[in-house]
Structure formats: C-alpha cells, structure tokens
Write a protein that holds these residues in place. Structure first.
Motif, PDB file in Angstrom:
ATOM      1  N   UNK A 109       0.815  -1.230   0.000  1.00  0.00           N
ATOM      2  CA  UNK A 109       0.000   0.000   0.000  1.00  0.00           C
ATOM      3  C   UNK A 109       0.844   1.273   0.000  1.00  0.00           C
ATOM      4  N   UNK A 110       2.043   1.209   0.628  1.00  0.00           N
ATOM      5  CA  UNK A 110       2.855   2.414   0.789  1.00  0.00           C
ATOM      6  C   UNK A 110       4.285   2.187   0.295  1.00  0.00           C
ATOM      7  N   UNK A 111       4.895   3.252  -0.196  1.00  0.00           N
ATOM      8  CA  UNK A 111       6.290   3.189  -0.630  1.00  0.00           C
ATOM      9  C   UNK A 111       7.227   3.167   0.576  1.00  0.00           C
ATOM     10  N   UNK A 112       8.475   2.783   0.342  1.00  0.00           N
ATOM     11  CA  UNK A 112       9.446   2.632   1.432  1.00  0.00           C
ATOM     12  C   UNK A 112      10.197   3.940   1.667  1.00  0.00           C
ATOM     13  N   UNK A 113       9.487   4.963   2.070  1.00  0.00           N
ATOM     14  CA  UNK A 113      10.116   6.277   2.258  1.00  0.00           C
ATOM     15  C   UNK A 113      11.123   6.276   3.413  1.00  0.00           C
ATOM     16  N   UNK A 117      16.723   7.644   4.247  1.00  0.00           N
ATOM     17  CA  UNK A 117      17.819   7.929   5.181  1.00  0.00           C
ATOM     18  C   UNK A 117      19.146   7.332   4.701  1.00  0.00           C
ATOM     19  N   UNK A 118      19.066   6.209   4.003  1.00  0.00           N
ATOM     20  CA  UNK A 118      20.270   5.492   3.581  1.00  0.00           C
ATOM     21  C   UNK A 118      20.709   5.844   2.159  1.00  0.00           C
ATOM     22  N   UNK A 119      19.987   6.728   1.509  1.00  0.00           N
ATOM     23  CA  UNK A 119      20.304   7.070   0.127  1.00  0.00           C
ATOM     24  C   UNK A 119      21.278   8.229   0.049  1.00  0.00           C
ATOM     25  N   UNK A 120      22.418   8.012   0.654  1.00  0.00           N
ATOM     26  CA  UNK A 120      23.533   8.952   0.645  1.00  0.00           C
ATOM     27  C   UNK A 120      24.795   8.118   0.755  1.00  0.00           C
ATOM     28  N   UNK A 121      25.660   8.179  -0.248  1.00  0.00           N
ATOM     29  CA  UNK A 121      26.816   7.285  -0.306  1.00  0.00           C
ATOM     30  C   UNK A 121      27.731   7.466   0.902  1.00  0.00           C
ATOM     31  N   UNK A 122      27.988   8.704   1.281  1.00  0.00           N
ATOM     32  CA  UNK A 122      28.859   8.952   2.431  1.00  0.00           C
ATOM     33  C   UNK A 122      28.234   8.388   3.704  1.00  0.00           C
ATOM     34  N   UNK A 123      26.950   8.663   3.887  1.00  0.00           N
ATOM     35  CA  UNK A 123      26.248   8.151   5.069  1.00  0.00           C
ATOM     36  C   UNK A 123      26.251   6.624   5.078  1.00  0.00           C
TER      37      UNK A 123
END
Length: 393
Positions: A109-113, A117-123
């Motif tokens: 029903x919902x996207x994985x928003x 948080x993890x969509x940053x290479x450095x992070x």
C-alpha cells in the motif's frame, strides 16, 4: 531421503492459522503477529504450497504497514533484550512481511520512504563502518535488511538504487576476510558468529550473479565449526538459525568447480546434518529450536574441541567447551527446561524443544536445501530475492 517430514510440517503450519488470517508463533503460547504470520507464509513457500495461502492472511500482513513503508507490530513494545533496538525490530518485521508479499506478487500500500535515510553514499559507508562488528551475526542482519529493501524498491517501484546496492556489495567484497572467507571487520569475533553473518550476505551475490569471492576459505571455515552431531551449535543439539546458516553456505558452494577437493567432505557433512535435523521434528509435525538436553556419556570425548584448538581458534574452542559443559550440567542436574524467545520478544517465549513457526521455516528450508543439493534436483525454492533464494554455483 525420507520425505514424510514435509507432510507433517505442512499439517503443523496450517494448525497455527487463526480466524483473522494470522498465524500463531507456536501452539504453546498462541501469540500471533505480523512477524509470525510472515514466517508461516514463507514456510508454505518452501513446502510448495503458495497456492494454499488465503487472502485473509495477506490482508492481515498488509494492515500492519505504516505510511513510511515500515511494518509496525505491537510485539515490538514487548521486546525485552537490549541487543535489539526499535529500528532493528521494525526493519526485521518489514523485511519478512515484504518477502511474504513479494513471493505472491502482492503490491504494498505504501512506498518505502523510510529508506531515504540510507540514500547517501557517504552516510551509507559510515553506517557500514560504524556497525558493531564484534558480533557479525547480529549486524549482518542490519545490512541484509537494507540491501534487500534497496533491491525490492528498485524491482517493484522502478527506482534506480543501483549505486547504493553496488556500494554495499563493493564494501562487502573489500572487507571480506582473506583468512576465513567471512566478515568480522578485524574485530576478532567467533568463527561461529562470522559464519552466521556470511549466510546473510551470500544469497545476494547469487541473486545478482556476482561471483562469490574466497569460496575455498568459506568452505573450510564452515566445515571446521560443524559439530559432531552434524549441526552448528557449540552446545550440541543444534539451533534452527545456526544450522541453516552453515547448511546454506555448503549447499550454495557444493558444485563449484574450484572446490572439487571439498565435494566429498561437504556431501558427508550435509548427510550428517540431514539426519540430525529430522530429530528436531516433534510429534505435532513442527520443528523446534533445539533438542539441547541430549547428553550421552559416549559423547564426552567431544568436550575438548581438538579441531578448533589445532587450528588455533581459541575463542571458538573456549565457547565450545563452555557451552557443552553447561549442557552436560543442565542435562544431569536440572529438570527445568531451557527456554528461548525469538529476538528477545517476550510473547514468543517457549521451551527450547517446543515447536514454533520460525524454527519450522528454517528447518524445512535446511532439509529442502540438502535434498536439492545431494539429489541434484531443480534448485528453485524462492524466485525472488531474500532468504531461500538458492542457485547452486
């Protein structure tokens, strides 16, 4: 190889179903949740009974998803051990729920928003570096969850997560131990815990058609820590999680051309595991975490782990000796049964030799992997990514 175990396991799994579509964790406590229901559906997948799954069970799982994509379950509030925080438990529930839905091609029903948080290479690299690698068994789950979410989102929501997927895979390749073939990030953890951690990574390599590095080292390490009973708990008697971890690695690497010299040893190892796994099935058809109170005086010779001592695996040798000694003491002097609870969740607390749906899933999967490997059967167990995806090299 006998096959009656699968029919009995199917009867047990179906016996756990409730009127609202959920499945209980065990008949011993009747506690049902999104997590236990996911375990049941994944068990039915391995038993080739996907078509028997009813819509009420899927609806039950889907109603637990929140707007941010995470699945929430009230059992999270019952978590009673500090080793698992809220984020870990929520990712754990979400991982298994999505696996169950993806198996049936059911959209969420919902996207994985929450994954943003993890969509940053450095992070992402800092996160991998800062995980508590003193216990690879534990932190490898964190990585498995996030990597799986990236792959699921890319395949089902048409988002390009390839850079994040490659970042994690490349990090794993760069930090694999050339000595053991496992991952410990130079924290000198037990070989057993490293083995359990490796299990959470290797199916990704197969799924993405990436050659598994250091196959020879993985095989040697895994054979080294297998116990005399064919299972993978130093206490003897196995453990449904530990046993699948070791068995999966050996089955996955059984037919590798560069490892022909290990083939006979792996075959003997898997055959021994198979016969011991069968003994963990109870009269109700379900499987238990372990038959731990099984001490026999003839096995006293295994109290001193010579193989581990000779290989200078001091931490593992110590653990093996202490865990077996404890098992002997409990077997002789104490009548009270040992208990366990999945992920420290109090609602799931049962006797260690009682049947439960998690142990049934993992032991059914272990037996199926061995049968497919040794009998050279069609290797399809799970087509989608996740635990149970199996492709012999």
């Amino acid at each position: 190889m006998e096959k009656n175990w699968s029919k009995q396991a199917l009867i047990y799994t179906k016996s756990l179903k409730n009127d609202d579509g959920s499945y209980s964790f065990s008949n011993k406590n009747n506690s049902s949740s999104c997590l236990s229901t996911s375990f049941a559906l994944l068990t039915l997948e391995v038993l080739q009974q996907k078509n028997s799954i009813e819509l009420d069970s899927i609806s039950y799982i889907l109603k637990h998803q929140q707007n941010d994509g995470l699945f929430y379950d009230s059992i999270m509030e019952k978590n009673n051990k500090n080793q698992h925080d809220y984020k870990y438990i929520s990712h754990q529930i979400t991982y298994h729920a999505i696996m169950a839905c993806d198996m049936l091609d059911i959209p969420l029903p919902h996207k994985l928003s929450f994954l943003n948080e993890y969509k940053d290479i450095i992070y992402l690299k800092e996160w991998l570096h800062n995980l508590n690698w003193s216990n690879p068994w534990l932190v490898s789950n964190n990585i498995m969850f996030i990597l799986y979410f990236f792959i699921y989102e890319q395949e089902n929501h048409k988002l390009d997560n390839s850079i994040y997927i490659k970042t994690i895979i490349n990090w794993l390749i760069e930090n694999q131990s050339s000595c053991t073939g496992y991952w410990d990030y130079n924290k000198k953890s037990t070989l057993h815990n490293q083995m359990a951690g490796a299990f959470h990574f290797l199916f990704f390599f197969d799924y993405m058609d990436i050659d598994i590095p250091l196959k020879n080292e993985i095989i040697k390490s895994t054979l080294l820590i297998q116990e005399y009973d064919g299972l993978y708990s130093y206490a003897s008697g196995g453990g449904s999680c530990d046993d699948l971890d070791g068995i999966d690695l050996l089955c996955r690497l059984f037919n590798c051309k560069e490892n022909e010299k290990h083939k006979n040893n792996i075959k003997k190892s898997l055959s021994k595991s198979y016969h011991s796994l069968i003994k963990n099935q109870n009269i109700d058809g379900g499987f238990c975490w372990a038959k731990r109170r099984n001490f026999k005086w003839k096995n006293i010779i295994y109290l001193v782990p010579l193989r581990l001592i000779l290989q200078k695996k001091n931490i593992d040798a110590k653990n093996s000796f202490l865990m077996k000694s404890k098992n002997i003491i409990y077997s002789i002097f104490f009548k009270k049964k040992l208990t366990w609870c999945y992920s420290g969740i109090e609602d799931y607390k049962i006797n260690i030799d009682d049947s439960d749906i998690f142990s049934t899933w993992f032991r059914v999967l272990s037996l199926t992997l061995i049968e497919k490997t040794l009998n050279n059967k069609d290797n399809i167990i799970r087509k989608k990514c996740g635990i149970g995806f199996f492709k012999k090299c």
